[in-house]
Design a protein around this motif. Structure first.
Motif, PDB file in Angstrom:
ATOM      1  N   GLU A   3     -15.346 123.529  40.681  1.00 45.86           N
ATOM      2  CA  GLU A   3     -14.886 124.923  40.725  1.00 45.86           C
ATOM      3  C   GLU A   3     -14.830 125.555  39.343  1.00 45.86           C
ATOM      4  O   GLU A   3     -14.952 126.763  39.204  1.00 45.86           O
ATOM      5  N   ARG A   4     -14.664 124.736  38.321  1.00 41.83           N
ATOM      6  CA  ARG A   4     -14.625 125.228  36.939  1.00 41.83           C
ATOM      7  C   ARG A   4     -16.017 125.343  36.333  1.00 41.83           C
ATOM      8  O   ARG A   4     -16.177 125.824  35.218  1.00 41.83           O
ATOM      9  N   GLY A   5     -17.032 124.866  37.044  1.00 41.06           N
ATOM     10  CA  GLY A   5     -18.385 124.916  36.520  1.00 41.06           C
ATOM     11  C   GLY A   5     -18.718 123.788  35.563  1.00 41.06           C
ATOM     12  O   GLY A   5     -19.706 123.863  34.836  1.00 41.06           O
ATOM     13  N   LEU A   6     -17.895 122.749  35.561  1.00 43.95           N
ATOM     14  CA  LEU A   6     -18.118 121.586  34.693  1.00 43.95           C
ATOM     15  C   LEU A   6     -18.686 120.449  35.544  1.00 43.95           C
ATOM     16  O   LEU A   6     -17.983 119.517  35.925  1.00 43.95           O
ATOM     17  N   ASN A   7     -19.983 120.557  35.833  1.00 44.33           N
ATOM     18  CA  ASN A   7     -20.607 119.611  36.761  1.00 44.33           C
ATOM     19  C   ASN A   7     -20.668 118.188  36.215  1.00 44.33           C
ATOM     20  O   ASN A   7     -20.713 117.231  36.980  1.00 44.33           O
ATOM     21  N   GLY A   8     -20.672 118.017  34.902  1.00 44.10           N
ATOM     22  CA  GLY A   8     -20.656 116.670  34.332  1.00 44.10           C
ATOM     23  C   GLY A   8     -19.337 115.967  34.606  1.00 44.10           C
ATOM     24  O   GLY A   8     -19.305 114.799  35.012  1.00 44.10           O
ATOM     25  N   PHE A   9     -18.236 116.675  34.397  1.00 40.47           N
ATOM     26  CA  PHE A   9     -16.919 116.129  34.721  1.00 40.47           C
ATOM     27  C   PHE A   9     -16.826 115.855  36.218  1.00 40.47           C
ATOM     28  O   PHE A   9     -16.296 114.825  36.636  1.00 40.47           O
ATOM     29  N   GLU A  47      -9.325 115.843  23.651  1.00 44.25           N
ATOM     30  CA  GLU A  47      -8.468 116.311  22.555  1.00 44.25           C
ATOM     31  C   GLU A  47      -9.301 116.679  21.330  1.00 44.25           C
ATOM     32  O   GLU A  47      -9.015 117.663  20.649  1.00 44.25           O
ATOM     33  N   LEU A  48     -10.343 115.902  21.059  1.00 41.17           N
ATOM     34  CA  LEU A  48     -11.185 116.145  19.892  1.00 41.17           C
ATOM     35  C   LEU A  48     -12.131 117.330  20.072  1.00 41.17           C
ATOM     36  O   LEU A  48     -12.344 118.109  19.147  1.00 41.17           O
ATOM     37  N   PHE A  49     -12.735 117.444  21.256  1.00 43.66           N
ATOM     38  CA  PHE A  49     -13.832 118.387  21.445  1.00 43.66           C
ATOM     39  C   PHE A  49     -13.587 119.475  22.489  1.00 43.66           C
ATOM     40  O   PHE A  49     -14.336 120.449  22.542  1.00 43.66           O
ATOM     41  N   GLY A  50     -12.585 119.298  23.320  1.00 43.51           N
ATOM     42  CA  GLY A  50     -12.414 120.174  24.480  1.00 43.51           C
ATOM     43  C   GLY A  50     -12.091 121.615  24.175  1.00 43.51           C
ATOM     44  O   GLY A  50     -12.401 122.502  24.959  1.00 43.51           O
ATOM     45  N   SER A  51     -11.481 121.889  23.029  1.00 40.55           N
ATOM     46  CA  SER A  51     -11.129 123.278  22.717  1.00 40.55           C
ATOM     47  C   SER A  51     -12.305 124.049  22.113  1.00 40.55           C
ATOM     48  O   SER A  51     -12.256 125.267  22.005  1.00 40.55           O
ATOM     49  N   ASP A  52     -13.356 123.339  21.732  1.00 37.85           N
ATOM     50  CA  ASP A  52     -14.563 123.962  21.185  1.00 37.85           C
ATOM     51  C   ASP A  52     -15.600 124.088  22.295  1.00 37.85           C
ATOM     52  O   ASP A  52     -15.984 123.078  22.883  1.00 37.85           O
ATOM     53  N   PRO A  53     -16.060 125.296  22.625  1.00 37.24           N
ATOM     54  CA  PRO A  53     -17.027 125.447  23.729  1.00 37.24           C
ATOM     55  C   PRO A  53     -18.276 124.575  23.577  1.00 37.24           C
ATOM     56  O   PRO A  53     -18.752 124.000  24.555  1.00 37.24           O
ATOM     57  N   LYS A  54     -18.799 124.443  22.377  1.00 37.29           N
ATOM     58  CA  LYS A  54     -19.983 123.601  22.170  1.00 37.29           C
ATOM     59  C   LYS A  54     -19.640 122.127  22.383  1.00 37.29           C
ATOM     60  O   LYS A  54     -20.413 121.388  22.977  1.00 37.29           O
ATOM     61  N   GLY A  55     -18.481 121.728  21.915  1.00 39.32           N
ATOM     62  CA  GLY A  55     -18.036 120.351  22.107  1.00 39.32           C
ATOM     63  C   GLY A  55     -17.813 120.040  23.579  1.00 39.32           C
ATOM     64  O   GLY A  55     -18.186 118.966  24.068  1.00 39.32           O
ATOM     65  N   LEU A  56     -17.214 120.981  24.289  1.00 39.43           N
ATOM     66  CA  LEU A  56     -16.983 120.805  25.725  1.00 39.43           C
ATOM     67  C   LEU A  56     -18.312 120.714  26.463  1.00 39.43           C
ATOM     68  O   LEU A  56     -18.483 119.888  27.364  1.00 39.43           O
ATOM     69  N   TYR A  57     -19.260 121.548  26.055  1.00 39.75           N
ATOM     70  CA  TYR A  57     -20.593 121.501  26.661  1.00 39.75           C
ATOM     71  C   TYR A  57     -21.234 120.127  26.457  1.00 39.75           C
ATOM     72  O   TYR A  57     -21.783 119.546  27.396  1.00 39.75           O
ATOM     73  N   MET A  58     -21.163 119.598  25.256  1.00 39.58           N
ATOM     74  CA  MET A  58     -21.757 118.289  24.957  1.00 39.58           C
ATOM     75  C   MET A  58     -21.058 117.177  25.741  1.00 39.58           C
ATOM     76  O   MET A  58     -21.714 116.274  26.270  1.00 39.58           O
ATOM     77  N   LEU A  59     -19.741 117.241  25.828  1.00 41.60           N
ATOM     78  CA  LEU A  59     -18.990 116.246  26.591  1.00 41.60           C
ATOM     79  C   LEU A  59     -19.360 116.327  28.067  1.00 41.60           C
ATOM     80  O   LEU A  59     -19.565 115.305  28.733  1.00 41.60           O
ATOM     81  N   ASN A  60     -19.487 117.539  28.590  1.00 38.40           N
ATOM     82  CA  ASN A  60     -19.894 117.729  29.979  1.00 38.40           C
ATOM     83  C   ASN A  60     -21.279 117.119  30.221  1.00 38.40           C
ATOM     84  O   ASN A  60     -21.511 116.470  31.241  1.00 38.40           O
TER      85      ASN A  60
END
Length: 171
Positions: free
Chosen positions: A33-39, A142-155
């Motif tokens: 629902e959040r659009g984070l298909n990797g998660f 915690e390290l990357f989630g607040s940065d949109p690019k970091g969140l994208y990479m983690l996803n």
């Protein structure tokens, strides 16, 4: 024949593993629902693992001539307001499951049920891995989630996760 208490705990664990699958399915849905298909993929695979864990307990009981009793599966009751809530709930749940496996192992140990202890050895190792994975997810968020690019990479990293089921053939 298994000790009555050990058999009861193993039967109850089937339900707990199926509940875990429901919980992870709910977490997967949150991320879809959040659009984070990797998660969402990561938690969908967690759900598959938990279903297979339930089947391992199911098969073990049958292989030992025990009756399997299936109870109703509870509805996940967590409400997630932010992504980190999901990750922390995942760790908390894995720690709970570890305590359940440890309790079954302890009951088997008390009655010198070495076969069940050996069966549970795999789950003990698995729970260590599950807790490590859950902790790692929290650290990365915690390290990357607040940065949109970091969140994208983690996803993207989580989207690459695949699953192959454990062998359900038990002796």
């Amino acid at each position: 024949m298994l000790d009555k208490k050990v058999s009861k705990l193993l039967n109850e664990q089937i339900n707990k593993e199926l509940y875990s699958a429901y919980l992870y399915l709910d977490m997967s849905s949150y991320f879809e629902e959040r659009g984070l298909n990797g998660f969402a993929n990561w938690y969908m695979i967690q759900a598959q693992e938990e279903r297979d864990h339930a089947m391992l307990f199911y098969q073990y009981l049958h292989n030992n001539g025990e009756k399997v009793t299936l109870d109703a599966i509870g509805k996940p009751d967590k409400i997630f307001k932010k992504d980190m809530d999901v990750l922390k709930a995942g760790l908390e749940h894995e720690e709970y499951v570890t305590s359940l496996i440890n309790a079954i192992y302890d009951a088997a140990y008390k009655v010198k049920d070495f076969r069940t202890m050996q069966f549970l050895d795999w789950f003990i190792k698995e729970q260590g891995e599950e807790e490590t994975n859950a902790n790692d997810m929290i650290t990365k968020m915690e390290l990357f989630g607040s940065d949109p690019k970091g969140l994208y990479m983690l996803n993207q990293e989580l989207a690459a996760r695949t699953y192959s089921a454990p062998s359900l053939k038990l002796d």
